[in-house]
Design an enzyme around this catalytic site. Structure first.
Site, mmCIF file in Angstrom:
data_model
loop_
_atom_site.group_PDB
_atom_site.id
_atom_site.type_symbol
_atom_site.label_atom_id
_atom_site.label_comp_id
_atom_site.label_asym_id
_atom_site.label_seq_id
_atom_site.Cartn_x
_atom_site.Cartn_y
_atom_site.Cartn_z
ATOM 1 N N GLU A 36 0.838 -1.205 0.000
ATOM 2 C CA GLU A 36 0.000 0.000 0.000
ATOM 3 C C GLU A 36 0.871 1.254 0.000
ATOM 4 O O GLU A 36 1.856 1.333 0.749
ATOM 5 C CB GLU A 36 -0.895 -0.025 1.247
ATOM 6 N N GLY A 126 -13.269 2.762 -1.907
ATOM 7 C CA GLY A 126 -11.867 2.403 -2.086
ATOM 8 C C GLY A 126 -11.684 1.083 -2.815
ATOM 9 O O GLY A 126 -10.657 0.428 -2.676
ATOM 10 N N SER A 129 -13.990 1.808 -8.108
ATOM 11 C CA SER A 129 -15.112 1.912 -9.040
ATOM 12 C C SER A 129 -14.760 2.874 -10.175
ATOM 13 O O SER A 129 -15.196 2.684 -11.314
ATOM 14 C CB SER A 129 -16.372 2.386 -8.318
ATOM 15 N N GLU A 162 -7.289 9.929 -14.853
ATOM 16 C CA GLU A 162 -7.484 10.214 -13.431
ATOM 17 C C GLU A 162 -6.592 11.391 -12.992
ATOM 18 O O GLU A 162 -7.048 12.318 -12.325
ATOM 19 C CB GLU A 162 -7.128 8.952 -12.651
ATOM 20 N N ASP A 174 -4.420 0.653 -9.521
ATOM 21 C CA ASP A 174 -5.838 0.328 -9.695
ATOM 22 C C ASP A 174 -6.173 0.042 -11.156
ATOM 23 O O ASP A 174 -6.819 -0.952 -11.492
ATOM 24 C CB ASP A 174 -6.718 1.481 -9.194
#
Ligand code: GLA
Length: 391
Positions: A36, A126, A129, A162, A174
């Site tokens: 992470e 989170g 989507s 994004e 992602d």
């Protein structure tokens, strides 16, 4: 949350546009098992695509307009593909608008489309989507116009959307896993060169997602601040560790020797990233050796590091993780995604799933007064075209 399927979105399209869609695409959400806040440090991540997904049913148009029905919101949008601007009224449409703009910007020849979008990925939890919507949109145009776009390129276009169009400064994780995920596998992704390796998810364990239902309000500003602190750490360490470009290039031993040049908070941030990269590599080794217990221990250590050094947890997520870790049969648990709310991920022995559901829900309610949504997920394939009858 309704579980939309291909047959349903097919009929939604039929009802809205009075004709059958030409195709249906499915792009999954994702859960990160470990690694992470490492992706924007050129490091390693180990996410899996999940069985909740965004579906688009669509038909090509011969003109330059895109029409969309967002079925979950019962809202529509329409725009011309040659003059794409951000929509203030329809924030969800910016993921579609941005992808169309990115495709055209990359020189791809496309026309408009009629689309219906529906999703079973919870929004704002989170679970990516937004990446699912971006990737599904890009893939749909790719199929319509036979565009030669590799999965990695599609993921990079979605990330650029994004970063530059939506205005969220995320890394590549992602969009990459949503595009290239593999059923029953996680992907070990090297976020520097985008090479990746499929890692089987242990067959005797379930991946369980717990949604804290805390909105990730701080996520944007704190995320950017963490990124800046990581960059600062690299600048200050450069004179002592020649050739480093990112925290990916720093080992725990090097940080222990030279970390005193960093301000205490910056040292904490760097310590998380450096140790987390090492945990990802150790996790993959543990899974290869069938040592699920060790993998779980590394997940727990990841959470402690995110909480204490990276400071992206909140009391409710700590409560959810602690409740999970207490369950007999839970190998490990941690927050997943950017933090400040959203979901946790736990790895739980198949025989302990019902006990986990019961005990974690009860403990979370008792300690926070809130209800968590708890669901077992399966690692699934990345974006794909599906048949209406293959729900
Ligand atoms: C968000 C971002 C990802 C990644 C994670 C933290 O999900 O979109 O790029 O940085 O946070 O690991």
């Amino acid at each position: 949350m309704t579980m939309i399927d291909a047959a349903q979105i097919h009929s939604l399209f039929q009802t809205h546009y009075g004709q059958a869609p030409s195709l249906i695409v499915r792009a999954p959400g994702r859960v990160n098992l470990i690694g992470e806040h490492t992706d924007y440090n050129d490091g390693f991540v180990l996410p899996a695509a999940i069985d909740r997904a965004t579906f688009i049913a669509a038909a090509p148009r011969t003109d330059r307009r895109v029409r969309v029905l967002a079925a979950d919101l019962n809202e529509t949008d329409e725009f011309a593909i040659d003059h794409i601007e951000r929509s203030g009224m329809r924030p969800w449409s910016n993921y579609i608008r941005g992808m169309v703009r990115a495709l055209i910007g990359a020189g791809h020849l496309i026309n408009g489309a009629d689309m219906v979008v529906a999703s079973s990925v919870p929004r704002g939890a989170g679970l990516s989507s937004s990446a699912a919507l971006e990737v599904a949109t890009g893939y749909m145009f790719q199929l319509f116009h036979n565009l030669n776009i590799l999965g990695e390129e599609l993921a990079l276009m979605a990330q650029a959307t994004e970063n530059q169009f939506v205005g969220v400064n995320c890394g590549i994780m992602d969009q990459f896993i949503v595009t290239l995920g593999k059923a029953n596998h996680a992907l070990l992704i090297d976020c520097r060169d985008l090479s990746y390796q499929e890692v089987p998810v242990p067959a005797n364990a379930a991946i369980i997602i717990c949604d804290s239902h805390i909105e990730r309000t701080l996520a944007g500003s704190a995320y950017n601040q963490r990124r800046a602190e990581c960059e600062q750490a690299v600048e200050l360490l450069k004179p002592f560790i020649p050739g480093i470009k990112a925290l990916r290039d720093v080992s725990s031993a090097q940080l222990a020797s030279h970390g005193h040049v960093l301000a205490p908070v910056v040292l904490q941030r760097a310590r998380h990233v450096v140790s987390e990269n090492e945990r990802v590599i150790a996790s993959v080794a543990a899974l290869a050796a069938d040592n699920v217990a060790e993998f779980g221990r590394l997940m727990n250590a990841s959470h402690a590091s995110l909480r204490d050094d990276y400071a992206v947890s909140i009391p409710e997520m700590d409560a959810l993780v602690a409740a999970a870790q207490r369950v007999n049969g839970c190998y490990g648990s941690r927050l997943t995604g950017a933090g400040f709310g959203g979901c946790t991920v736990s790895l739980v022995d198949n025989n302990a799933v019902e006990r986990f559901r019961h005990e974690v829900a009860a403990a979370y309610l008792a300690s926070t007064g809130r209800s968590a949504t708890i669901y077992v997920t399966h690692a699934s394939d990345g974006v794909s075209r599906i048949r209406p009858d293959s729900a």
